[in-house]
Design an enzyme around this catalytic site. Structure first.
Site, PDB file in Angstrom:
ATOM      1  N   HIS A   1       5.618  -0.490  -3.010  1.00 52.25           N
ATOM      2  CA  HIS A   1       5.130   0.369  -4.090  1.00 52.25           C
ATOM      3  C   HIS A   1       5.277   1.850  -3.749  1.00 52.25           C
ATOM      4  O   HIS A   1       4.683   2.702  -4.389  1.00 52.25           O
ATOM      5  CB  HIS A   1       3.677   0.026  -4.433  1.00 52.25           C
ATOM      6  CG  HIS A   1       3.523  -1.357  -4.995  1.00 52.25           C
ATOM      7  ND1 HIS A   1       2.356  -2.082  -4.954  1.00 52.25           N
ATOM      8  CD2 HIS A   1       4.424  -2.161  -5.613  1.00 52.25           C
ATOM      9  CE1 HIS A   1       2.545  -3.270  -5.518  1.00 52.25           C
ATOM     10  NE2 HIS A   1       3.788  -3.339  -5.919  1.00 52.25           N
TER      11      HIS A   1
ATOM     12  N   THR B   1      -4.283  -9.268   0.998  1.00 53.58           N
ATOM     13  CA  THR B   1      -3.656  -9.417  -0.312  1.00 53.58           C
ATOM     14  C   THR B   1      -3.609 -10.886  -0.710  1.00 53.58           C
ATOM     15  O   THR B   1      -3.443 -11.750   0.149  1.00 53.58           O
ATOM     16  CB  THR B   1      -2.229  -8.841  -0.346  1.00 53.58           C
ATOM     17  OG1 THR B   1      -1.644  -9.105  -1.628  1.00 53.58           O
ATOM     18  CG2 THR B   1      -1.345  -9.437   0.729  1.00 53.58           C
TER      19      THR B   1
ATOM     20  N   ASN C   1      -8.140 -12.509   5.478  1.00 56.60           N
ATOM     21  CA  ASN C   1      -8.755 -11.939   4.276  1.00 56.60           C
ATOM     22  C   ASN C   1     -10.265 -12.130   4.351  1.00 56.60           C
ATOM     23  O   ASN C   1     -10.760 -12.987   5.077  1.00 56.60           O
ATOM     24  CB  ASN C   1      -8.199 -12.615   3.016  1.00 56.60           C
ATOM     25  CG  ASN C   1      -8.207 -11.689   1.813  1.00 56.60           C
ATOM     26  OD1 ASN C   1      -9.232 -11.131   1.450  1.00 56.60           O
ATOM     27  ND2 ASN C   1      -7.045 -11.517   1.192  1.00 56.60           N
TER      28      ASN C   1
ATOM     29  N   CYS D   1      19.857   8.987  -6.622  1.00 56.75           N
ATOM     30  CA  CYS D   1      20.489   8.434  -5.423  1.00 56.75           C
ATOM     31  C   CYS D   1      19.488   7.729  -4.510  1.00 56.75           C
ATOM     32  O   CYS D   1      19.881   7.117  -3.515  1.00 56.75           O
ATOM     33  CB  CYS D   1      21.221   9.531  -4.649  1.00 56.75           C
ATOM     34  SG  CYS D   1      20.129  10.792  -3.945  1.00 56.75           S
TER      35      CYS D   1
ATOM     36  N   CYS E   1      14.258  10.660  -5.254  1.00 57.77           N
ATOM     37  CA  CYS E   1      15.220  10.947  -6.318  1.00 57.77           C
ATOM     38  C   CYS E   1      15.550   9.651  -7.036  1.00 57.77           C
ATOM     39  O   CYS E   1      15.898   8.654  -6.394  1.00 57.77           O
ATOM     40  CB  CYS E   1      16.483  11.553  -5.712  1.00 57.77           C
ATOM     41  SG  CYS E   1      17.865  11.587  -6.878  1.00 57.77           S
TER      42      CYS E   1
ATOM     43  N   ASN F   1       0.824  -1.208   0.000  1.00 59.02           N
ATOM     44  CA  ASN F   1       0.000   0.000   0.000  1.00 59.02           C
ATOM     45  C   ASN F   1       0.858   1.259   0.000  1.00 59.02           C
ATOM     46  O   ASN F   1       1.919   1.293   0.607  1.00 59.02           O
ATOM     47  CB  ASN F   1      -0.930  -0.006   1.216  1.00 59.02           C
ATOM     48  CG  ASN F   1      -1.857  -1.205   1.190  1.00 59.02           C
ATOM     49  OD1 ASN F   1      -2.125  -1.756   0.125  1.00 59.02           O
ATOM     50  ND2 ASN F   1      -2.321  -1.624   2.351  1.00 59.02           N
TER      51      ASN F   1
ATOM     52  N   CYS G   1      17.143  16.819  -7.254  1.00 59.60           N
ATOM     53  CA  CYS G   1      17.584  16.406  -5.920  1.00 59.60           C
ATOM     54  C   CYS G   1      18.674  17.338  -5.401  1.00 59.60           C
ATOM     55  O   CYS G   1      19.652  17.590  -6.094  1.00 59.60           O
ATOM     56  CB  CYS G   1      18.111  14.972  -6.008  1.00 59.60           C
ATOM     57  SG  CYS G   1      18.857  14.359  -4.495  1.00 59.60           S
TER      58      CYS G   1
HETATM   59 ZN   LIG Z   1      19.616  12.301  -5.477  1.00 64.39          ZN
END
Ligand SMILES: [Zn+2]
Length: 262
Positions: free
Chosen positions: A130, A202, A227, A141, A138, A113, A161
Site C-alpha cells: 500500500h 493481519t 495475532n 515511470c 511518479c 502498512n 517527475c
Molecule cells: Zn516519472
C-alpha cells in the site's frame, strides 16, 4: 511474554521448528503490528476513519481529475494520520522481524502498512503493497522519491517527475488505485518460491494480501500466524500464536535461536 509463553509453550516450539526447517520463509504484516507503535487503526472504535470519515472510494480518480486540488488539500491540512505516523517508533516486534532477516531466515517481507516502521527497524527486503507515507511516486515511470528530496510548494502544483515529467502523488495507494505493478510482481515472485509464511497483525482478507497465504497452502507450504485474535486465517494456519506482536515475535526469535544452537 513470561506470562504468555508457558501456556503457549508448545506452539512456540512448533513455530520455531517450522521456521528452522523451512527452505524459504517470507513474512506478511498488517495494521495489527503498528498499533503497539501508537498508530491507530483505520477502522473500528477509535479508528481514524471512524472519527474523521472514510476517505473517498474514488480517491485515485479524484487525484487524476484534479492533481492540483489534491496537492493543495494535502499541503493545507496534513491531518491526524500524518502526525501519528511522524511520532511512531518501531516496537520490539519490528526489530524481531529484522532479526529474522539478518539471521538469513526471513527472505522477504510483504507489508500492508504505510508507516515506514519496518524500514525504521532496519528491514531491507520489503514490499510495501500500500506504499510508504514517507515517499512520493511518479505515476508515469513509477520512480519513488523521499519527501525530503522533493520539496513541494503551493506555487508549483502539481509536482512533476524529473525523470519523465509524469504526475507525482503520495506513494501510498489510494482507493481506486491499482497496486503498483513492480511491488505486486515482487510479492507474487516471492510467494511462488516460499514454503513458509509468517503472518502477523493481519487477517489478510482483502486482495491482494489474501492471495499469498492461499498460494502458500496450494504449494503445500506452512503458515504461522501471530495475532491478538482468531482470524479467518487461523483455521488454515499450521501454528497460531496469540498475543501482542511486540511480545510474541521477540519470544519466537529467542526460541529459534535456541533451536539453531541446540
Ligand atoms: Zn516519472
Amino acid at each position: 511474554m513470561a506470562g504468555r509463553e508457558p501456556e503457549q509453550g508448545w506452539a512456540f516450539e512448533r513455530a520455531a521448528e517450522l521456521l528452522v526447517s523451512s527452505r524459504y520463509i517470507i513474512g506478511m504484516t498488517g495494521a495489527g503490528v503498528s498499533v503497539e507503535s501508537g498508530i491507530p487503526p483505520f477502522r473500528g472504535p477509535g479508528g481514524l476513519w471512524t472519527k474523521h470519515g472514510e476517505p473517498p472510494m474514488d480517491g485515485y480518480q479524484r487525484f487524476l481529475a484534479d492533481p492540483k486540488g489534491y496537492w493543495e488539500q494535502r499541503l493545507k491540512s496534513p491531518g491526524e494520520i500524518v502526525q501519528a505516523l511522524a511520532q511512531a517508533q518501531p516496537n520490539p516486534g519490528h526489530y524481531a522481524m529484522t532479526a529474522l532477516e539478518q539471521m538469513g531466515l526471513l527472505r522477504y517481507l510483504i507489508t500492508q502498512n504505510i508507516d515506514n516502521l519496518h524500514r525504521a527497524a532496519g528491514h531491507q527486503r520489503l514490499a510495501e503493497i500500500h506504499g510508504n507515507a514517507q515517499l512520493l511516486r511518479c505515476i508515469g515511470c513509477g520512480t519513488r522519491f523521499q519527501k525530503a528530496d522533493m520539496p513541494i510548494s503551493l506555487e508549483a502544483l502539481p509536482p512533476h517527475c524529473p525523470e519523465c515529467s509524469g504526475l507525482i502523488k503520495a506513494d501510498t495507494v489510494h482507493f481506486g488505485e491499482p497496486i503498483p505493478p513492480d511491488v505486486l510482481d515482487i510479492c507474487f515472485r516471492e510467494t511462488r518460491q516460499a514454503d513458509c509464511m509468517l503472518i502477523a497483525g493481519t487477517s489478510a482478507v482483502v486482495y491482494p494480501a489474501a492471495s499469498f497465504p492461499q498460494m502458500i497452502k496450494e504449494q503445500s507450504g506452512c503458515l504461522i500466524e501471530v495475532n491478538l485474535y482468531d482470524t479467518p486465517l487461523t483455521p488454515l494456519a499450521d501454528c497460531s500464536l496469540k498475543g501482542p506482536f511486540g511480545e510474541i515475535l521477540p519470544a519466537l526469535v529467542e526460541r529459534v535461536r535456541m533451536q539453531l544452537t541446540a
